[in-house]
Design a protein around this motif. Structure first.
Motif, mmCIF file in Angstrom:
data_model
loop_
_atom_site.group_PDB
_atom_site.id
_atom_site.type_symbol
_atom_site.label_atom_id
_atom_site.label_comp_id
_atom_site.label_asym_id
_atom_site.label_seq_id
_atom_site.Cartn_x
_atom_site.Cartn_y
_atom_site.Cartn_z
ATOM 1 N N SER A 92 0.852 -1.188 0.000
ATOM 2 C CA SER A 92 0.000 0.000 0.000
ATOM 3 C C SER A 92 0.889 1.240 0.000
ATOM 4 O O SER A 92 2.015 1.215 0.497
ATOM 5 N N LYS A 93 0.387 2.295 -0.565
ATOM 6 C CA LYS A 93 1.178 3.531 -0.628
ATOM 7 C C LYS A 93 1.453 4.079 0.768
ATOM 8 O O LYS A 93 2.484 4.691 0.997
ATOM 9 N N VAL A 94 0.570 3.803 1.712
ATOM 10 C CA VAL A 94 0.780 4.254 3.083
ATOM 11 C C VAL A 94 1.916 3.452 3.733
ATOM 12 O O VAL A 94 2.819 4.014 4.343
ATOM 13 N N ASN A 95 1.871 2.124 3.568
ATOM 14 C CA ASN A 95 2.884 1.276 4.199
ATOM 15 C C ASN A 95 4.244 1.350 3.514
ATOM 16 O O ASN A 95 5.243 0.915 4.082
ATOM 17 N N ALA A 96 4.298 1.876 2.320
ATOM 18 C CA ALA A 96 5.569 1.959 1.605
ATOM 19 C C ALA A 96 6.528 2.931 2.287
ATOM 20 O O ALA A 96 7.742 2.805 2.141
ATOM 21 N N ALA A 97 6.013 3.883 3.016
ATOM 22 C CA ALA A 97 6.827 4.865 3.741
ATOM 23 C C ALA A 97 7.876 5.491 2.831
ATOM 24 O O ALA A 97 9.053 5.511 3.143
#
Length: 118
Positions: free
Chosen positions: A31-36
Motif C-alpha cells: 500500500s502507498k501508506v505502508n511503503a513509507a
C-alpha cells in the motif's frame, strides 16, 4: 551523499533518508501508506522494453547493466533526478526485485555515485 538500497517488501529499516521508489511498476501488495516513501520516480527506471527483456535473469545482468546505463545517459529526466538527490544527505533507493544484487537499483546507485564523483 550516502545512497542505501532497500527492498520495498521488507519492513522499513531506515527512515532517516530520502526514500525513493525506483521501479517503473508499483510493487504488488504494497500500500502507498505502508511503503513509507517520499517519492516514486518511475521515469528514471529502466524502459518497459528493457525491463521485460531482462526479466530478472542473472545471466543477462551484465548486458542489462550496460543497456540501463546507456538509457540513463540518454534519459532527459536524469539531470532533474540527480539535482533532486543532491538536496539530500542520505538517499534510500527502494526496489521490488527479489535479487538484491542484480537489479536496476544497484545499477542506478553505481551511476549516481559515478556522476557525483565526476
Amino acid at each position: 551523499m550516502q545512497i542505501k538500497l532497500e527492498r520495498i517488501y521488507t519492513k522499513p529499516a531506515d527512515h532517516s533518508g530520502y526514500r525513493l521508489l525506483v521501479d517503473r511498476l508499483w510493487p504488488r501488495g504494497i500500500s502507498k501508506v505502508n511503503a513509507a516513501l517520499d517519492d516514486w520516480n518511475k521515469a528514471i527506471a529502466p524502459s518497459n522494453d528493457l525491463r521485460k527483456w531482462f526479466n530478472h535473469d542473472v545471466a543477462k545482468y551484465p548486458e542489462f547493466r550496460q543497456r540501463y546505463l546507456a538509457e540513463l545517459a540518454a534519459n532527459p529526466a536524469t539531470t532533474d533526478f540527480l539535482n533532486t538527490l543532491k538536496q539530500h544527505a542520505s538517499v534510500i533507493f527502494l526496489f521490488g526485485a527479489k535479487d538484491e544484487q542484480h537489479n536496476q537499483a544497484v545499477v542506478l546507485k553505481e551511476y549516481v555515485e559515478k556522476q557525483n564523483n565526476a
